[in-house]
Write an enzyme that holds these catalytic residues in place. Structure first.
Site, PDB file in Angstrom:
ATOM      1  N   THR A  18       0.706  -1.217   0.073  1.00  0.00           N
ATOM      2  CA  THR A  18       0.105  -0.016   0.008  1.00  0.00           C
ATOM      3  C   THR A  18       0.922   1.263  -0.126  1.00  0.00           C
ATOM      4  O   THR A  18       1.874   1.498   0.423  1.00  0.00           O
ATOM      5  CB  THR A  18      -0.757  -0.094   1.246  1.00  0.00           C
ATOM      6  OG1 THR A  18      -1.689  -1.153   1.132  1.00  0.00           O
ATOM      7  CG2 THR A  18      -1.660   1.270   1.761  1.00  0.00           C
ATOM      8  N   ARG A  33     -14.468  -6.835  -0.648  1.00  0.00           N
ATOM      9  CA  ARG A  33     -13.850  -6.619   0.646  1.00  0.00           C
ATOM     10  C   ARG A  33     -13.387  -5.319   0.647  1.00  0.00           C
ATOM     11  O   ARG A  33     -12.586  -4.644  -0.106  1.00  0.00           O
ATOM     12  CB  ARG A  33     -12.544  -7.651   0.688  1.00  0.00           C
ATOM     13  CG  ARG A  33     -11.877  -7.420   2.445  1.00  0.00           C
ATOM     14  CD  ARG A  33     -10.501  -6.654   1.911  1.00  0.00           C
ATOM     15  NE  ARG A  33      -9.542  -6.555   3.248  1.00  0.00           N
ATOM     16  CZ  ARG A  33      -8.468  -5.965   3.318  1.00  0.00           C
ATOM     17  NH1 ARG A  33      -7.978  -5.360   2.033  1.00  0.00           N
ATOM     18  NH2 ARG A  33      -7.688  -5.844   4.152  1.00  0.00           N
ATOM     19  N   SER A  34     -13.648  -4.366   1.850  1.00  0.00           N
ATOM     20  CA  SER A  34     -13.063  -3.152   1.935  1.00  0.00           C
ATOM     21  C   SER A  34     -11.824  -2.996   2.872  1.00  0.00           C
ATOM     22  O   SER A  34     -12.126  -3.911   3.855  1.00  0.00           O
ATOM     23  CB  SER A  34     -14.079  -2.137   2.581  1.00  0.00           C
ATOM     24  OG  SER A  34     -15.092  -1.944   1.596  1.00  0.00           O
ATOM     25  N   SER A  35     -11.000  -2.281   2.889  1.00  0.00           N
ATOM     26  CA  SER A  35     -10.124  -2.291   3.770  1.00  0.00           C
ATOM     27  C   SER A  35      -9.911  -1.092   4.759  1.00  0.00           C
ATOM     28  O   SER A  35     -10.647  -0.233   4.537  1.00  0.00           O
ATOM     29  CB  SER A  35      -8.555  -2.209   3.068  1.00  0.00           C
ATOM     30  OG  SER A  35      -8.197  -0.975   2.542  1.00  0.00           O
ATOM     31  N   ASP A  36      -9.103  -1.329   5.485  1.00  0.00           N
ATOM     32  CA  ASP A  36      -8.548   0.039   6.489  1.00  0.00           C
ATOM     33  C   ASP A  36      -8.223   1.331   5.720  1.00  0.00           C
ATOM     34  O   ASP A  36      -8.480   2.260   6.225  1.00  0.00           O
ATOM     35  CB  ASP A  36      -7.315  -0.285   7.523  1.00  0.00           C
ATOM     36  CG  ASP A  36      -6.025  -0.697   6.563  1.00  0.00           C
ATOM     37  OD1 ASP A  36      -6.056  -1.375   5.416  1.00  0.00           O
ATOM     38  OD2 ASP A  36      -5.015  -0.017   6.605  1.00  0.00           O
ATOM     39  N   THR A  84      -0.107   1.244   6.948  1.00  0.00           N
ATOM     40  CA  THR A  84      -0.119   0.292   6.132  1.00  0.00           C
ATOM     41  C   THR A  84      -0.224  -1.270   6.967  1.00  0.00           C
ATOM     42  O   THR A  84       0.487  -1.115   7.922  1.00  0.00           O
ATOM     43  CB  THR A  84       0.860   0.332   5.066  1.00  0.00           C
ATOM     44  OG1 THR A  84       1.010  -1.032   4.453  1.00  0.00           O
ATOM     45  CG2 THR A  84       2.311   0.772   5.679  1.00  0.00           C
ATOM     46  N   GLY A  85      -0.394  -2.033   6.203  1.00  0.00           N
ATOM     47  CA  GLY A  85      -0.440  -3.652   6.786  1.00  0.00           C
ATOM     48  C   GLY A  85      -1.689  -4.471   6.909  1.00  0.00           C
ATOM     49  O   GLY A  85      -2.644  -4.142   6.138  1.00  0.00           O
ATOM     50  N   HIS A  86      -1.771  -5.357   7.777  1.00  0.00           N
ATOM     51  CA  HIS A  86      -2.895  -6.041   7.766  1.00  0.00           C
ATOM     52  C   HIS A  86      -4.126  -5.361   7.859  1.00  0.00           C
ATOM     53  O   HIS A  86      -4.438  -5.033   9.260  1.00  0.00           O
ATOM     54  CB  HIS A  86      -2.974  -7.372   8.553  1.00  0.00           C
ATOM     55  CG  HIS A  86      -4.075  -8.181   8.476  1.00  0.00           C
ATOM     56  ND1 HIS A  86      -5.031  -8.677   9.435  1.00  0.00           N
ATOM     57  CD2 HIS A  86      -4.240  -9.086   7.367  1.00  0.00           C
ATOM     58  CE1 HIS A  86      -5.723  -9.379   9.280  1.00  0.00           C
ATOM     59  NE2 HIS A  86      -5.537  -9.904   7.851  1.00  0.00           N
ATOM     60  N   GLY A  87      -5.008  -5.097   7.039  1.00  0.00           N
ATOM     61  CA  GLY A  87      -6.261  -4.216   7.200  1.00  0.00           C
ATOM     62  C   GLY A  87      -7.104  -4.645   8.213  1.00  0.00           C
ATOM     63  O   GLY A  87      -7.510  -3.568   8.906  1.00  0.00           O
TER      64      GLY A  87
HETATM   65  N1  ASP Z   1      -3.851  -2.363   4.506  1.00  0.00           N
HETATM   66  C1  ASP Z   1      -3.883  -2.909   3.319  1.00  0.00           C
HETATM   67  C2  ASP Z   1      -4.961  -3.862   3.317  1.00  0.00           C
HETATM   68  O1  ASP Z   1      -5.388  -4.694   4.078  1.00  0.00           O
HETATM   69  C3  ASP Z   1      -2.680  -3.723   2.661  1.00  0.00           C
HETATM   70  C4  ASP Z   1      -1.418  -3.121   3.097  1.00  0.00           C
HETATM   71  O2  ASP Z   1      -1.373  -1.864   3.846  1.00  0.00           O
HETATM   72  O3  ASP Z   1      -0.635  -3.726   2.463  1.00  0.00           O
HETATM   73  O4  ASP Z   1      -6.053  -3.654   2.314  1.00  0.00           O
END
Ligand code: ASP
Length: 334
Positions: free
Chosen positions: A194, A222-225, A245-248
């Site tokens: 991201t 699916r919607s993300s953070d 950024t990371g696991h949404g």
């Molecule tokens: N946060 C993003 C998501 O989960 C992925 C990412 O940050 O790499 O969609």
């Protein structure tokens, strides 16, 4: 003579007052995604975050606002297939790109976001239009695309944003599942990150912007953070601006961006608030993330609990960057 001096002072007073407030240098700080980034991807990531900083700073130099700066920086990374946003986004279970983005202005908490949007090059610019041209904050899927058409944004032929790397990553995802084993991480080339940017101008106004293709193999819809205020982006002139950024799903449960802002409200520096929040999220939910923060006074915060996260910022005539833990390089700006 006295009268002339009087008029000169009156004429120039507003300008002098404005300059006396300009006691700090503007800052543009970007990230290119937190994750298990493979060694072979490191150079492209570093080059990409530096290019983004250059574009963001150029927006300032042209007299642009903090919003212009963060949008310009994010657009550069959306167009770069080294990142998981725009062209090069990862794909859902059906092999399609569905993107999320959000943008926020600290001076009045204006914000715009899009989620599950397809076939446009720069989701961040659509998020900005949602902020500026609609009474809403978040537009989704079909409605977001319809709004893009209404605004004259070019709609790309279906599949234009899908890269071979993203399709290969989907194949590997289907083979190795969600196990975060060494093999899955090494094989899963599509997890490219991201993108996000935060900025502060010489008067202490801040903005944040974040854009993503999400995570490989996500369910359709699916919607993300990244599209959720307080999780993916937040900006408030009273404190600062954050992009994550990371696991949404994990970031959303912990409201990471707003938690960092709250920690600053409670007296922590941008740096400490960012480090503590990322560590607390990882300790509680056993997943990784990263965040970048700029305070209203131009302090920087950069933290990640993943293996790597590319970041860069420009302050004055220096560009700073890194991707490994503890790495902090510096070079003169071009
Ligand atoms: N946060 C993003 C998501 O989960 C992925 C990412 O940050 O790499 O969609």
């Amino acid at each position: 003579m006295l009268i002339t001096s009087f008029y000169v002072i009156i004429f120039y007073l507003p300008l002098l007052l404005r300059l006396s407030n300009c006691n700090m240098l503007p800052v543009i700080l970007v990230h290119g995604g937190a994750g298990d980034i493979m060694d072979s991807r490191v150079p492209a990531k570093i080059a990409g975050v530096k290019a983004a900083v250059k574009a963001g700073y150029a927006a300032f130099e042209k007299g642009g606002t903090v919003v212009d700066a963060v949008e310009a920086a994010v657009r550069i990374m959306e167009d770069d297939p080294a990142f998981n946003a725009g062209y090069g986004s990862v794909v859902n279970l059906e092999g399609e790109v569905e993107m999320d983005a959000s943008i926020m202005i600290g001076s009045n908490l204006s914000a715009g976001a899009v989620t599950v949007v397809q076939d446009i090059a720069n989701a961040i610019s659509l998020a900005r239009l949602v902020m500026e041209k609609t009474p809403h904050v978040l537009l989704a899927a079909h409605g977001a695309k319809k709004f893009a058409i209404d605004q004259g944004i070019p709609i790309l032929p279906p599949g234009s944003l899908v890269t071979d790397t993203a399709l290969e990553a989907l194949e590997n995802y289907k083979k190795y599942g969600t196990q975060l084993t060494e093999i899955a991480a090494v094989k899963n080339k599509g997890e490219v990150g991201t993108v996000g940017a935060v900025a502060v101008d010489a008067e202490g106004h801040v903005a944040a912007a974040t854009s993503t293709g999400g995570i490989t193999g996500k369910m359709v819809g699916r919607s993300s953070d990244t599209s959720v205020l307080g999780s993916g982006s937040y900006a408030d002139d009273q404190f600062g601006a954050v992009s994550t950024t990371g696991h949404g799903e994990t970031i959303m449960k912990f409201c990471v961006a707003h938690t960092i802002i709250k920690a600053m409200e409670n007296g922590k520096s941008a740096d400490q608030a960012t480090i503590d929040t990322i560590n607390a999220m990882t300790a509680k939910l056993n997943n990784t993330a990263g965040a970048i923060t700029v305070s209203k006074t131009g302090e920087i915060g950069i933290a990640f609990s993943s293996k790597r996260m590319a970041w860069a910022y420009r302050q004055g005539n220096e560009v700073h960057y890194g991707i490994e833990r503890g790495q902090h390089e510096k070079e003169p700006a071009e």
